[in-house]
Design a protein around this motif. Structure first.
Motif, PDB file in Angstrom:
ATOM      1  N   ALA A  36       0.832  -1.202   0.000  1.00 48.16           N
ATOM      2  CA  ALA A  36       0.000   0.000   0.000  1.00 48.16           C
ATOM      3  C   ALA A  36       0.868   1.253   0.000  1.00 48.16           C
ATOM      4  CB  ALA A  36      -0.915  -0.014   1.217  1.00 48.16           C
ATOM      5  N   GLY A  37       0.404   2.283  -0.680  1.00 45.54           N
ATOM      6  CA  GLY A  37       1.079   3.567  -0.679  1.00 45.54           C
ATOM      7  C   GLY A  37       2.079   3.778  -1.790  1.00 45.54           C
ATOM      8  N   ARG A  38       2.302   2.763  -2.608  1.00 51.04           N
ATOM      9  CA  ARG A  38       3.276   2.900  -3.688  1.00 51.04           C
ATOM     10  C   ARG A  38       2.607   3.428  -4.960  1.00 51.04           C
ATOM     11  NH1 ARG A  38       5.780   0.544   0.133  1.00 51.04           N
ATOM     12  NH2 ARG A  38       7.749  -0.518  -0.237  1.00 51.04           N
ATOM     13  N   ILE A  39       3.417   4.028  -5.798  1.00 55.37           N
ATOM     14  CA  ILE A  39       2.964   4.408  -7.130  1.00 55.37           C
ATOM     15  C   ILE A  39       3.708   3.503  -8.100  1.00 55.37           C
ATOM     16  CG2 ILE A  39       2.940   6.250  -8.850  1.00 55.37           C
ATOM     17  CD1 ILE A  39       2.681   8.175  -6.434  1.00 55.37           C
ATOM     18  N   ASP A 155      -8.628   3.939  -2.312  1.00 49.78           N
ATOM     19  CA  ASP A 155      -7.338   3.614  -1.703  1.00 49.78           C
ATOM     20  C   ASP A 155      -6.407   3.006  -2.740  1.00 49.78           C
ATOM     21  OD1 ASP A 155      -8.082   4.463   0.848  1.00 49.78           O
ATOM     22  OD2 ASP A 155      -9.132   2.580   1.219  1.00 49.78           O
ATOM     23  N   ALA A 182      -2.342  11.639  -4.817  1.00 55.35           N
ATOM     24  CA  ALA A 182      -1.843  10.417  -4.203  1.00 55.35           C
ATOM     25  C   ALA A 182      -0.999  10.737  -2.968  1.00 55.35           C
ATOM     26  CB  ALA A 182      -1.033   9.610  -5.221  1.00 55.35           C
ATOM     27  N   SER A 183      -0.225  11.818  -3.040  1.00 58.15           N
ATOM     28  CA  SER A 183       0.643  12.140  -1.899  1.00 58.15           C
ATOM     29  C   SER A 183      -0.195  12.621  -0.724  1.00 58.15           C
ATOM     30  CB  SER A 183       1.684  13.185  -2.299  1.00 58.15           C
ATOM     31  OG  SER A 183       1.222  14.478  -2.052  1.00 58.15           O
ATOM     32  N   GLY A 186      -2.273   9.208   0.329  1.00 57.94           N
ATOM     33  CA  GLY A 186      -1.609   7.921   0.465  1.00 57.94           C
ATOM     34  C   GLY A 186      -2.196   6.856  -0.443  1.00 57.94           C
ATOM     35  N   THR A 187      -2.806   7.288  -1.539  1.00 58.42           N
ATOM     36  CA  THR A 187      -3.429   6.358  -2.474  1.00 58.42           C
ATOM     37  C   THR A 187      -2.380   5.469  -3.143  1.00 58.42           C
ATOM     38  OG1 THR A 187      -4.847   8.232  -3.013  1.00 58.42           O
ATOM     39  CG2 THR A 187      -5.106   6.263  -4.364  1.00 58.42           C
TER      40      THR A 187
ATOM     41  N   ASN B  52       7.592  11.894  -7.788  1.00 59.61           N
ATOM     42  CA  ASN B  52       6.998  11.047  -6.769  1.00 59.61           C
ATOM     43  C   ASN B  52       7.213  11.655  -5.382  1.00 59.61           C
ATOM     44  OD1 ASN B  52       6.939   8.844  -4.747  1.00 59.61           O
ATOM     45  ND2 ASN B  52       6.493   7.603  -6.542  1.00 59.61           N
ATOM     46  N   PRO B  53       6.147  11.778  -4.587  1.00 58.69           N
ATOM     47  CA  PRO B  53       6.288  12.407  -3.270  1.00 58.69           C
ATOM     48  C   PRO B  53       7.327  11.716  -2.373  1.00 58.69           C
ATOM     49  CG  PRO B  53       4.059  11.511  -3.593  1.00 58.69           C
ATOM     50  CD  PRO B  53       4.750  11.472  -4.912  1.00 58.69           C
ATOM     51  N   ARG B 144       5.291   6.675   1.962  1.00 63.12           N
ATOM     52  CA  ARG B 144       4.536   7.771   2.556  1.00 63.12           C
ATOM     53  C   ARG B 144       3.700   7.205   3.685  1.00 63.12           C
ATOM     54  NH1 ARG B 144       1.160   8.461  -1.933  1.00 63.12           N
ATOM     55  NH2 ARG B 144       2.357   6.776  -2.816  1.00 63.12           N
ATOM     56  N   SER B 146       0.465   6.756   4.883  1.00 60.93           N
ATOM     57  CA  SER B 146      -0.831   6.924   4.277  1.00 60.93           C
ATOM     58  C   SER B 146      -1.778   7.549   5.301  1.00 60.93           C
ATOM     59  CB  SER B 146      -1.387   5.600   3.763  1.00 60.93           C
ATOM     60  OG  SER B 146      -0.953   4.544   4.568  1.00 60.93           O
ATOM     61  N   THR B 147      -2.483   8.535   4.840  1.00 60.67           N
ATOM     62  CA  THR B 147      -3.369   9.251   5.750  1.00 60.67           C
ATOM     63  C   THR B 147      -4.606   8.434   6.035  1.00 60.67           C
ATOM     64  OG1 THR B 147      -4.225  10.383   3.830  1.00 60.67           O
ATOM     65  CG2 THR B 147      -2.633  11.582   5.165  1.00 60.67           C
TER      66      THR B 147
END
Lengths: 314, 149
Positions: A36-39, A155, A182-183, A186-187, B52-53, B144, B146-147
């Motif tokens: 989760a959280g990656r692009i 998500d 996304a940032s 956290g998508t 990319n953040p 990151r 994630s929120t």
């Protein structure tokens, strides 16, 4: 996640995923994990099954082999349906709806709908809200489809060639919007593309699929750090023997020079120049060499999968 | 207020996070950034430079390790100290000497690439021993937070 071996939650896990039609395999023996959280960039030649993989994740297709889970749930479940948004290549929208009606539909169908996020994306492109979808340009239609996908506050965002019909300016702007959204939230993003240069600096995770399954999967930093680009003078035919004890991904010769992409199994010593490949060089090497040994880094492996192979043992 | 905008060269072969580190330091040296300034958020950099953040956050962690910036929870990342010194300004005697030398080089028929090569070579010779490499961190992968899900 119950399994302590994995760092972080999995957004997507594929186990021996396959899709077989009468004419042959559309996707075969595909096993990998996307935290989760990656692009993540999904890369492969035409017909490798990128769209099939995304369609299975979006519950548009049922696989004939193996299985896939989204945040631990099956693609058809209410939970994963709520958490996932899919932007298909053809951007299906009701042509006779206006933009405002399209967003209204999104609001009606999705409990967690974010009207402001969707409207902001539409407004940023100066797309009139009272225009019918059928009157919009390809780029404007893509923008509305992106707004619809983001408004859902997913998500996991599944994108199939999202930027293919956009001009460079809009492409840059949409990519910026995508990364910013996304940032903030956290998508997790899984995005297929043919434009390799577009992935550099955008993706922090890569999955390469081709005929035989997954060829390369993992964090970009990890993948980059285990590869070396070697350039030097040829010795007779082919590569210098001293390079033989490293894992060879691809080698090419031109005139008196050779270039090889290797996974070093120790120090690389010799009268050569060594360099870190950029993402495009890495991807091209794997795409050009279907026989190169696959590499699935530990973060990208699903349970029962052995390091460096594309097969599922269990 | 956004104080700097990063220009990421995708063809340079220098990792994007290092480009952000270098450009921030350059801005600190030139006084474009001064203590108390807020660096752009990862979201802002993502939007403007399509980076990319995680890359931006990695660069900021690197700058933090060097004591140049500090994160303030909920507010962003702020400049702690400057890299600017009197000697690095364009009004310093050293700069004047360099300009004079450049004119001499041009007078001698040197091209821009020749000058770059000479400068790089002299710089390597002088500073080779004390280079602090900020290159390719392996292992620790960046994620990151994630929120709220």
């Amino acid at each position: 996640m119950s399994d302590v071996m994995y760092a972080g939650e999995s957004a997507l896990e594929a186990y021996g995923l396959g899709m077989r039609y009468r004419r042959g395999w559309a996707l075969r023996d595909c096993s990998f994990r996307l935290p989760a959280g990656r692009i993540c960039g999904l890369v492969g030649p035409n017909g490798a099954g990128k769209t099939t993989l995304l369609s299975i994740a979006a519950h548009v297709l049922e696989p004939t082999h193996g299985s896939l889970s989204l945040f631990g749930e099956a693609p058809g479940s209410v939970e994963s349906g709520r958490r996932t948004a899919f932007l298909a290549q053809e951007k299906p929208l009701f042509r006779r709806f206006t933009v405002a009606e399209t967003l209204r539909l999104g609001r009606e169908l999705n409990p967690g709908w974010d009207q402001r996020a969707a409207e902001d994306i539409v407004r940023a492109g100066n797309v009139p809200f009272d225009a019918k979808i059928s009157t919009l340009s390809g780029g404007q239609r893509t923008r509305v489809a992106v707004a619809l996908a983001f408004g859902k506050r997913p998500d996991l965002l599944l994108l199939d060639e999202p930027m293919s019909d956009l001009d460079p300016v809009v492409r840059h702007e949409m990519m910026g919007t995508l990364l910013a959204e996304a940032s903030e939230r956290g998508t997790t993003v899984l995005m297929s593309t043919h434009v390799l240069a577009e992935l550099e600096n955008v993706c922090d995770y890569l999955v390469v699929v081709s005929g035989g399954g997954v060829r390369l999967a993992g964090d970009v930093d990890d993948l980059m750090s285990v590869h070396t680009l070697v350039t030097g003078a040829r010795e007779g035919e082919g590569l210098p023997a001293a390079l033989g004890h490293h894992t060879l991904v691809e080698s090419r010769t031109s005139g008196r020079q050779f270039t090889a992409l290797i996974r070093p199994e120790g120090p690389v010593t010799g009268p050569w120049e060594t360099d870190t490949p950029n993402m495009e060089e890495l991807l091209l090497a794997y795409l050009r060499s279907p026989d190169a040994p696959p590499l699935i880094t530990p973060t990208a492996q699903v349970q029962g999968q052995a390091f460096g192979t594309g097969t599922v043992a269990a | 207020m956004v104080t700097v905008e990063y220009r990421i060269d995708r063809r340079s072969g220098v990792p994007a996070f290092q480009q952000i580190v270098q450009q921030t330091k350059q801005a600190l040296r030139l006084g474009v950034l001064v203590p108390g300034d807020r660096l752009p958020t990862a979201k802002e950099v993502a939007e403007v430079s399509t980076v990319n953040p995680n890359t931006t956050l990695k660069a900021y962690r690197e700058l933090e390790r060097e004591g140049l910036v500090e994160p303030r929870p909920g507010q962003g990342t702020f400049v702690r100290r400057t890299l600017g010194r009197p000697e690095t300004g364009t009004d310093s005697p050293l700069y004047g000497e360099l300009v004079a030398w450049m004119a001499k080089a041009a007078g001698a028929g040197l091209e821009q690439d020749d000058v770059t090569a000479l400068v790089a070579s002299a710089m390597d010779k002088q500073y080779a021993a004390g280079t602090t490499a900020a290159t390719g961190s392996t292992g620790a992968t960046t994620t990151r937070s994630s929120t709220g899900e």
